[in-house]
Design a protein around this motif. Structure first.
Motif, PDB file in Angstrom:
ATOM      1  N   SER A 103       0.822  -1.215   0.000  1.00 18.12           N
ATOM      2  CA  SER A 103       0.000   0.000   0.000  1.00 18.12           C
ATOM      3  C   SER A 103       0.853   1.261   0.000  1.00 18.12           C
ATOM      4  O   SER A 103       0.497   2.262  -0.647  1.00 18.12           O
ATOM      5  CB  SER A 103      -0.935   0.007   1.212  1.00 18.12           C
ATOM      6  N   GLU A 104       1.988   1.234   0.686  1.00 20.10           N
ATOM      7  CA  GLU A 104       2.871   2.406   0.708  1.00 20.10           C
ATOM      8  C   GLU A 104       3.513   2.627  -0.661  1.00 20.10           C
ATOM      9  O   GLU A 104       3.659   3.764  -1.120  1.00 20.10           O
ATOM     10  CB  GLU A 104       3.936   2.231   1.797  1.00 20.10           C
ATOM     11  N   TYR A 105       3.899   1.540  -1.291  1.00 24.61           N
ATOM     12  CA  TYR A 105       4.449   1.640  -2.648  1.00 24.61           C
ATOM     13  C   TYR A 105       3.416   2.247  -3.591  1.00 24.61           C
ATOM     14  O   TYR A 105       3.731   3.146  -4.385  1.00 24.61           O
ATOM     15  CB  TYR A 105       4.870   0.248  -3.121  1.00 24.61           C
ATOM     16  N   LEU A 106       2.186   1.785  -3.495  1.00 28.27           N
ATOM     17  CA  LEU A 106       1.125   2.307  -4.352  1.00 28.27           C
ATOM     18  C   LEU A 106       0.868   3.787  -4.090  1.00 28.27           C
ATOM     19  O   LEU A 106       0.599   4.561  -5.022  1.00 28.27           O
ATOM     20  CB  LEU A 106      -0.163   1.511  -4.141  1.00 28.27           C
ATOM     21  N   GLU A 107       0.965   4.196  -2.841  1.00 28.68           N
ATOM     22  CA  GLU A 107       0.763   5.612  -2.517  1.00 28.68           C
ATOM     23  C   GLU A 107       1.860   6.482  -3.117  1.00 28.68           C
ATOM     24  O   GLU A 107       1.609   7.604  -3.550  1.00 28.68           O
ATOM     25  CB  GLU A 107       0.687   5.793  -0.998  1.00 28.68           C
ATOM     26  N   VAL A 108       3.083   5.966  -3.148  1.00 29.97           N
ATOM     27  CA  VAL A 108       4.182   6.695  -3.796  1.00 29.97           C
ATOM     28  C   VAL A 108       3.880   6.853  -5.286  1.00 29.97           C
ATOM     29  O   VAL A 108       4.001   7.950  -5.850  1.00 29.97           O
ATOM     30  CB  VAL A 108       5.521   5.947  -3.594  1.00 29.97           C
TER      31      VAL A 108
END
Length: 415
Positions: free
Chosen positions: A258-263
């Motif tokens: 999810s953090e990767y996707l937010e980036v």
């Protein structure tokens, strides 16, 4: 560290590519051995001039695949006739993907006294040494330790010296550029980049590998710096390594999907035309079929324009080396499936460029024969053939029209 054996066939261009592969491997802490029998990995840089040469390449690839645990095939025959190597336990890659694949997803390693280097018109600037990660598969952390960040002003002065010495492309490097400044209690990669972009001169800046966790905390500030500074290539290398949170946990990667996707979403919102680069490790010891499908789904969802696919390989002294590994056949099948999807995604991205005009493209270095390699604003690679007819040399900026694509790069002509 990996022990590698490399063999090069063909023209001076192939030899130049092999030298660059070796330079990057040495910078990453790996070392060369004299024969494949004592190597962890073998690299075969191929030629495809005549049919006899092709037969020789296939025979040698077969021999090397039997002598070493991992074989990487690159060069002219690999790119033009990659299907010929399908029956071997080998990875077929573009030459500039080989160093990352060999490093098994590990961070690059620089020496404690790493200094800026000017190579042609390319200035290489290490901004820090070490990282904040503790990945279970990575051996380089034992060599680098935790992040050590010099002051911003010190790095700016080194960047200024490179520009004054003739650098037209500054490559910001480090084990993990995204955590620059964490050892001093501040997240300040964006501040450093802003200061470097303010240096007098006409140049471009490429930011090297930054793990998703480090980028995530400054993603909005970082995306804003990219959006407001033309000197920065709109290019981000954020290695996700897996689409499964379970596997990321076993890898001790610190970030979640999810953090990767937010980036990615933040950069999508801030930049109209940009390049996402990422890495995947396939066949990690705890990776299930479902985990692999999650990685494939993430690849389809985010569609990065540059993708490094690495089969997991045990490194002595790491925690992952103690895990019960998956069979070689499973790793090969998963790698083959992801590499096929990768070529579809990357090829489609370059095909979409055909017919477009790219302004202020930087001629970075000489290519094969009478050609030059160029980079557009998103760090996409454009090749101009018959460069001497156009008077093109490294260091020049030129407007180009994209005429055709070749999976991992495109051909272009001056407007």
């Amino acid at each position: 560290m990996a022990r590698y054996h490399i063999e090069t066939y063909g023209c001076t261009s192939n030899r130049g590519e092999s030298r660059e592969i070796e330079r990057r491997l040495r910078d990453a802490g790996h070392y060369r051995v004299d024969g494949p029998e004592t190597a962890d990995v073998a690299i075969l840089n191929t030629c495809t001039v005549v049919e006899k040469t092709e037969r020789n390449m296939l025979e040698r690839a077969t021999e090397l695949s039997e002598d070493t645990a991992d074989l990487f095939v690159t060069g002219c025959m690999a790119l033009a006739q990659g299907e010929e190597f399908a029956g071997l336990d080998a990875q077929v890659l573009h030459w500039d993907e080989v160093p990352t694949a060999v490093t098994n997803g590990e961070c690059p390693t620089t020496t404690p006294d790493a200094e800026p280097i000017l190579d042609g018109v390319i200035g290489i600037l290490p901004i820090a040494r070490g990282c904040m990660s503790d990945c279970s598969y990575c051996i380089t952390k034992h060599a680098t330790g935790k992040i050590e960040s010099p002051p911003i002003e010190e790095n700016v002065e080194k960047a200024r010296a490179l520009v004054h010495a003739g650098a037209k492309e500054l490559r910001i490097t480090g084990q993990d550029t995204g955590v620059y400044g964490w050892d001093t209690g501040e997240r300040k990669l964006h501040e450093l980049l802003k200061r470097i972009c303010a240096i007098d001169g006409d140049f471009r800046v490429r930011v090297g590998m930054a793990n998703p966790k480090g980028v995530h905390g400054i993603r909005e500030e970082l995306a804003d710096v990219f959006a407001t500074n033309d000197e920065l290539y709109d290019f981000l290398h954020a290695p996700v390594q897996s689409g499964s949170d379970d596997v990321l946990g076993d890898m001790r990667r610190q970030h979640q999907v999810s953090e990767y996707l937010e980036v990615v979403e933040t950069f999508d919102d801030a930049l109209g035309y940009w390049t996402l680069s990422t890495d995947f490790i396939v066949g990690f010891p705890t990776e299930t079929d479902h985990d692999h499908e999650q990685s494939m789904a993430l690849l389809r969802e985010t569609r990065p324009e540059k993708i490094n696919v690495t089969r997991f390989s045990k490194r002595p002294g790491t925690d992952a080396a103690e895990m019960k590994g998956l069979g070689g056949t499973i790793k090969k099948e998963r790698s083959k499936a992801m590499s096929k999807l990768k070529l579809e995604i990357v090829g489609a991205a370059y095909e979409e460029m055909v017919g477009d005009t790219r302004e202020d493209v930087l001629v970075v270095e000489e290519g094969t024969g009478d050609s030059v390699k160029c980079r557009d604003s998103a760090y996409r690679q454009l090749i101009v053939r018959n460069a001497s007819e156009y008077g093109l040399e490294p260091g020049q900026f030129v407007d180009l029209e994209v005429t055709s694509a070749n999976t991992v790069y495109a051909f272009a002509e001056p407007v």
